[in-house]
Design a protein around this motif. Structure first.
Motif, PDB file in Angstrom:
ATOM      1  N   TYR A  62      13.670  90.152  51.960  1.00 42.92           N
ATOM      2  CA  TYR A  62      13.553  89.319  52.542  1.00 42.92           C
ATOM      3  C   TYR A  62      12.982  89.241  53.632  1.00 42.92           C
ATOM      4  CZ  TYR A  62      17.675  87.873  49.824  1.00 42.92           C
ATOM      5  OH  TYR A  62      18.845  87.670  49.146  1.00 42.92           O
ATOM      6  N   LEU A  63      12.242  88.468  53.917  1.00 48.22           N
ATOM      7  CA  LEU A  63      10.680  87.791  54.867  1.00 48.22           C
ATOM      8  C   LEU A  63      10.589  87.303  56.091  1.00 48.22           C
ATOM      9  CD1 LEU A  63       8.253  89.470  56.219  1.00 48.22           C
ATOM     10  CD2 LEU A  63       7.125  88.085  54.148  1.00 48.22           C
ATOM     11  N   ARG A  64      11.351  86.851  56.971  1.00 54.53           N
ATOM     12  CA  ARG A  64      11.376  86.138  58.122  1.00 54.53           C
ATOM     13  C   ARG A  64       9.931  85.589  59.157  1.00 54.53           C
ATOM     14  NH1 ARG A  64      14.359  87.198  63.401  1.00 54.53           N
ATOM     15  NH2 ARG A  64      13.100  85.379  65.223  1.00 54.53           N
ATOM     16  N   VAL A  65       9.527  84.595  58.450  1.00 58.12           N
ATOM     17  CA  VAL A  65       8.325  84.102  58.789  1.00 58.12           C
ATOM     18  C   VAL A  65       8.492  83.164  60.220  1.00 58.12           C
ATOM     19  CG1 VAL A  65       7.266  85.072  56.335  1.00 58.12           C
ATOM     20  CG2 VAL A  65       8.356  82.683  57.152  1.00 58.12           C
ATOM     21  N   THR A  66       7.850  82.432  60.441  1.00 56.81           N
ATOM     22  CA  THR A  66       7.021  81.650  61.285  1.00 56.81           C
ATOM     23  C   THR A  66       6.875  80.389  60.156  1.00 56.81           C
ATOM     24  OG1 THR A  66       4.705  81.533  62.059  1.00 56.81           O
ATOM     25  CG2 THR A  66       6.220  82.879  62.998  1.00 56.81           C
ATOM     26  N   SER A  67       6.588  78.990  61.138  1.00 58.51           N
ATOM     27  CA  SER A  67       6.547  77.828  60.159  1.00 58.51           C
ATOM     28  C   SER A  67       4.983  78.165  59.534  1.00 58.51           C
ATOM     29  CB  SER A  67       7.132  76.661  60.567  1.00 58.51           C
ATOM     30  OG  SER A  67       8.182  76.458  60.905  1.00 58.51           O
ATOM     31  N   GLY A  68       4.354  78.575  60.302  1.00 55.92           N
ATOM     32  CA  GLY A  68       2.934  78.673  60.266  1.00 55.92           C
ATOM     33  C   GLY A  68       2.523  79.403  59.367  1.00 55.92           C
ATOM     34  N   ASP A  69       2.940  80.654  59.653  1.00 55.10           N
ATOM     35  CA  ASP A  69       2.660  81.561  58.446  1.00 55.10           C
ATOM     36  C   ASP A  69       3.895  80.777  56.954  1.00 55.10           C
ATOM     37  OD1 ASP A  69       2.050  83.670  60.375  1.00 55.10           O
ATOM     38  OD2 ASP A  69       4.730  84.125  60.495  1.00 55.10           O
ATOM     39  N   LEU A  70       3.897  80.106  56.965  1.00 55.57           N
ATOM     40  CA  LEU A  70       4.776  79.999  55.918  1.00 55.57           C
ATOM     41  C   LEU A  70       4.066  78.399  55.059  1.00 55.57           C
ATOM     42  CD1 LEU A  70       6.995  79.324  53.951  1.00 55.57           C
ATOM     43  CD2 LEU A  70       8.038  77.798  54.420  1.00 55.57           C
ATOM     44  N   ARG A  71       3.241  77.888  55.980  1.00 55.43           N
ATOM     45  CA  ARG A  71       2.656  76.753  55.664  1.00 55.43           C
ATOM     46  C   ARG A  71       1.049  77.458  55.470  1.00 55.43           C
ATOM     47  NH1 ARG A  71       3.635  74.089  59.906  1.00 55.43           N
ATOM     48  NH2 ARG A  71       2.157  75.474  62.060  1.00 55.43           N
ATOM     49  N   GLU A  72       0.265  78.573  55.520  1.00 53.82           N
ATOM     50  CA  GLU A  72      -0.388  79.786  55.123  1.00 53.82           C
ATOM     51  C   GLU A  72      -0.072  80.136  54.065  1.00 53.82           C
ATOM     52  OE1 GLU A  72      -1.738  82.212  57.902  1.00 53.82           O
ATOM     53  OE2 GLU A  72      -2.156  81.298  59.148  1.00 53.82           O
ATOM     54  N   LEU A  73       1.016  80.735  53.883  1.00 50.08           N
ATOM     55  CA  LEU A  73       1.388  81.604  52.504  1.00 50.08           C
ATOM     56  C   LEU A  73       2.136  79.928  50.948  1.00 50.08           C
ATOM     57  CD1 LEU A  73       4.318  83.501  53.892  1.00 50.08           C
ATOM     58  CD2 LEU A  73       2.211  84.478  52.498  1.00 50.08           C
ATOM     59  N   ILE A  74       2.408  78.655  51.179  1.00 50.96           N
ATOM     60  CA  ILE A  74       2.199  78.049  50.582  1.00 50.96           C
ATOM     61  C   ILE A  74       0.651  77.629  50.020  1.00 50.96           C
ATOM     62  CG2 ILE A  74       2.918  75.293  50.038  1.00 50.96           C
ATOM     63  CD1 ILE A  74       4.723  76.060  52.292  1.00 50.96           C
ATOM     64  N   GLU A  75      -0.506  77.541  50.908  1.00 47.87           N
ATOM     65  CA  GLU A  75      -1.751  77.720  50.597  1.00 47.87           C
ATOM     66  C   GLU A  75      -2.015  78.916  49.549  1.00 47.87           C
ATOM     67  OE1 GLU A  75      -3.915  74.369  50.641  1.00 47.87           O
ATOM     68  OE2 GLU A  75      -1.881  73.779  52.167  1.00 47.87           O
ATOM     69  N   GLU A  76      -1.536  79.796  50.133  1.00 46.92           N
ATOM     70  CA  GLU A  76      -1.952  81.005  49.679  1.00 46.92           C
ATOM     71  C   GLU A  76      -0.334  82.320  49.276  1.00 46.92           C
ATOM     72  OE1 GLU A  76      -5.326  82.969  51.235  1.00 46.92           O
ATOM     73  OE2 GLU A  76      -5.807  81.314  53.097  1.00 46.92           O
ATOM     74  N   PRO A  77      -0.273  81.795  47.737  1.00 49.72           N
ATOM     75  CA  PRO A  77       1.042  82.672  48.040  1.00 49.72           C
ATOM     76  C   PRO A  77       0.389  84.347  48.195  1.00 49.72           C
ATOM     77  CG  PRO A  77       1.029  80.939  46.202  1.00 49.72           C
ATOM     78  CD  PRO A  77      -0.171  80.520  47.230  1.00 49.72           C
ATOM     79  N   ASP A  78      -0.520  84.532  47.673  1.00 46.92           N
ATOM     80  CA  ASP A  78      -0.978  85.673  47.282  1.00 46.92           C
ATOM     81  C   ASP A  78      -0.899  87.186  48.444  1.00 46.92           C
ATOM     82  OD1 ASP A  78      -1.483  85.917  44.466  1.00 46.92           O
ATOM     83  OD2 ASP A  78      -2.931  85.313  44.420  1.00 46.92           O
ATOM     84  N   ARG A  79      -0.872  86.183  49.045  1.00 47.73           N
ATOM     85  CA  ARG A  79      -0.574  86.657  50.636  1.00 47.73           C
ATOM     86  C   ARG A  79       0.275  87.145  51.054  1.00 47.73           C
ATOM     87  NH1 ARG A  79      -3.696  84.094  55.334  1.00 47.73           N
ATOM     88  NH2 ARG A  79      -3.421  85.850  56.654  1.00 47.73           N
TER      89      ARG A  79
END
Length: 152
Positions: A5-22
């Motif tokens: 499990y990885l806790r991320v910020t809302s901004g991090d999640l937006r980036e991960l939705i755009e670039e899941p490979d990150r």
């Protein structure tokens, strides 16, 4: 196969939705901090137990996919609202209650991974990881953070 499990910020999640490979970049950066939790091979037993208990959100195999289903994992995420629900369910359900009536032979009969259910202290192994998830999700819920999970 291990769960994490990885806790991320809302901004991090937006980036991960755009670039899941990150995902792996974020996971590596969080490794060894309070923002990352490893549940090792206990994930399948946790899934079985919360299913029996009727948890509203399946925090083991549920969530929204990040990326394509055929990628490694794939990672899945829970938004801040789902994290609050998960935290509440974990907080009100102690491990003794969660595992009440479950025998090691039940886990063996269900084919729950890993095949350790002939060891008398096998449920203690699962309890150890459950007890780590309770404060992890509580902290994420308090901060309003989403959580990303993966089984690899």
């Amino acid at each position: 196969m291990c769960g994490a499990y990885l806790r991320v910020t809302s901004g991090d999640l937006r980036e991960l939705i755009e670039e899941p490979d990150r995902y792996w970049e974020y996971a590596e950066k969080a490794d060894g901090t309070e923002r990352a939790v490893d549940v090792d091979k206990a994930w399948n037993a946790l899934w079985y137990l919360i299913g029996r208990a009727g948890f509203e959100v399946d925090f083991v195999l549920g969530g929204t996919l990040l990326g394509e289903a055929d990628s490694d994992g794939p990672p899945r995420y829970f938004d801040a609202g789902e994290v609050r629900t998960i935290s509440a369910e974990l907080s009100r359900t102690g491990f003794d209650e969660l595992s009440q009536g479950v025998t090691l032979s039940d886990l063996e009969a269900e084919g729950i991974y890993p095949s350790i259910w002939d060891e008398p202290d096998a449920l203690d192994y699962v309890r150890e990881y459950y007890d780590v998830l309770v404060p992890f999700f509580a902290d994420a819920a308090k901060a309003g953070d989403p959580v990303v999970t993966i089984i690899t």
